[in-house]
Design an enzyme around this catalytic site. Sequence first.
Site, PDB file in Angstrom:
ATOM      1  N   ASN A 174       0.822  -1.224   0.000  1.00  0.00           N
ATOM      2  CA  ASN A 174       0.000   0.000   0.000  1.00  0.00           C
ATOM      3  C   ASN A 174       0.849   1.266   0.000  1.00  0.00           C
ATOM      4  O   ASN A 174       0.505   2.268   0.631  1.00  0.00           O
ATOM      5  CB  ASN A 174      -0.956   0.017   1.194  1.00  0.00           C
ATOM      6  CG  ASN A 174      -2.147  -0.902   0.998  1.00  0.00           C
ATOM      7  OD1 ASN A 174      -2.179  -1.692   0.070  1.00  0.00           O
ATOM      8  ND2 ASN A 174      -3.114  -0.809   1.890  1.00  0.00           N
TER       9      ASN A 174
ATOM     10  N   ARG B 231      -2.885 -13.398  -1.892  1.00  0.00           N
ATOM     11  CA  ARG B 231      -4.080 -13.715  -1.121  1.00  0.00           C
ATOM     12  C   ARG B 231      -4.866 -14.835  -1.803  1.00  0.00           C
ATOM     13  O   ARG B 231      -4.597 -15.188  -2.944  1.00  0.00           O
ATOM     14  CB  ARG B 231      -4.927 -12.453  -0.956  1.00  0.00           C
ATOM     15  CG  ARG B 231      -4.287 -11.426  -0.039  1.00  0.00           C
ATOM     16  CD  ARG B 231      -5.082 -10.135   0.035  1.00  0.00           C
ATOM     17  NE  ARG B 231      -5.003  -9.364  -1.197  1.00  0.00           N
ATOM     18  CZ  ARG B 231      -5.545  -8.153  -1.358  1.00  0.00           C
ATOM     19  NH1 ARG B 231      -6.232  -7.604  -0.366  1.00  0.00           N
ATOM     20  NH2 ARG B 231      -5.414  -7.509  -2.501  1.00  0.00           N
TER      21      ARG B 231
END
Length: 456
Positions: free
Chosen positions: A167, A325
């Site tokens: 991020n 993920r």
Amino acid sequence: MLSVRSLTLFLFVLLPLHASVIGTSKPAEALTEARVMALPAAQRGPWLDYLKRSAEQMRADKAALAAEREGLEEIPPLPKQYFSARSIPLHRAPEFYKSEEARHIGDVILSFQTAAGGWSKNLDMSGSARLRGQSYATANLAPVGSGPGDFDQAADEKWHYVGTLDNDATNTELHFLAELSAALPGHEGDAYRAAARRGIKYLLQAQFPNGGWPQVWPLEGGYHDAITFNDDAVTESAQVLTLAARGERMASGKEAGAADSQQPMEDYSFVPSALRVKAKAAAARALQCILATQVRVPAADDKGTVLTVWAQQHDPLTLAPVAARNFEPEALSSGESANVMEYLMSLSHPSPAVVRSVDAAATWFEAHKIMGYEWSGGRNTPGGRKLTASPGAGPLWARYSSLTTGKPIFGDRDKTIHDDVMDLTLERRNGYAWYGNGPEKTLQAYAAWKATHSAR
């Protein structure tokens, strides 16, 4: 102009004859001593040193926080969760960085710097400074769990993403500190420069021996240990180290060029010469890693292989694409690859290897663009988001493409991989950018870049 064969292939890619579960994601392997010991003896040393350094830094980080908490009657609650980069204004006019608002943000950034020198993600750097004994990170837990074996399950929920490039964390803070340094050249800017030096050293410490970067450092296992192109972790780190290696005061942001009094500026003149040398070497290793991880697939004539693009993450030892993920399978990734391509085009005096890499990526993007369709709808649209025919629309690219077929693939939270986005659960179909047009501007930039660069 598209050939009939290419057009047929595109339609086959877009409109499979039937939708099905075509696979299941496997978890990325952590970087462990056992894996390193399986390498040839001559290759083990740097990796074993790296693992030792990571473990020692993890202990030091935890010890620093424990020392702060000694004597506290109550441990402060977790910091407020926010998207850090949105609270850190970059590339404003120079006067902004002299303001109280900018200095407040700088002070908050300093308060959240870990003992290792990096930063966590999802923090509000425009809010309150970290309290004594308060965690360096907010919870950073997945919003939706997938039960046992969830790839995104934290090994330690109390110590998760403490020091990360995810991020846009750490590199965004370093850019901001460099802009504060440019605006505050006197004593009042010294603390920000000291923090920036620590952050640059963090990038050097976190870099793998082969030039890549993990998502999280010190290492915490799982896919976080993989070489990470997601959120520009590798390329942005290489860019920051290149700036540090120059050791100059320079224009920043998209408007970088001839400096003037109204232009955003970053200052790296405070980086000592020894650190500049290390930063330059690290940026060079990063470039070699980028070139080495570009995925090769069998050529159409079965004679040799051809370069394509990059995956979202690659195994640190084998360099093979790996899953992240649960819903992010090992695959060619259009968004990350466009950003890598732009980084390579930003290099001055690109080598023939860099030019070949960029040319190959551009060729792949041209071959995999989708015309005549749009990714429409939203979370509140009846039926959710969907790919719909729309004459004249495009280009679009699928977020992920199969490593074997080149066709779009889509992952769900239960780790299943699909060949039709409509097979996904509504939550995942609506909650992820399965198609996008980002590479279009990259190809436009490539057209201008190619006019002055050719492989020799």
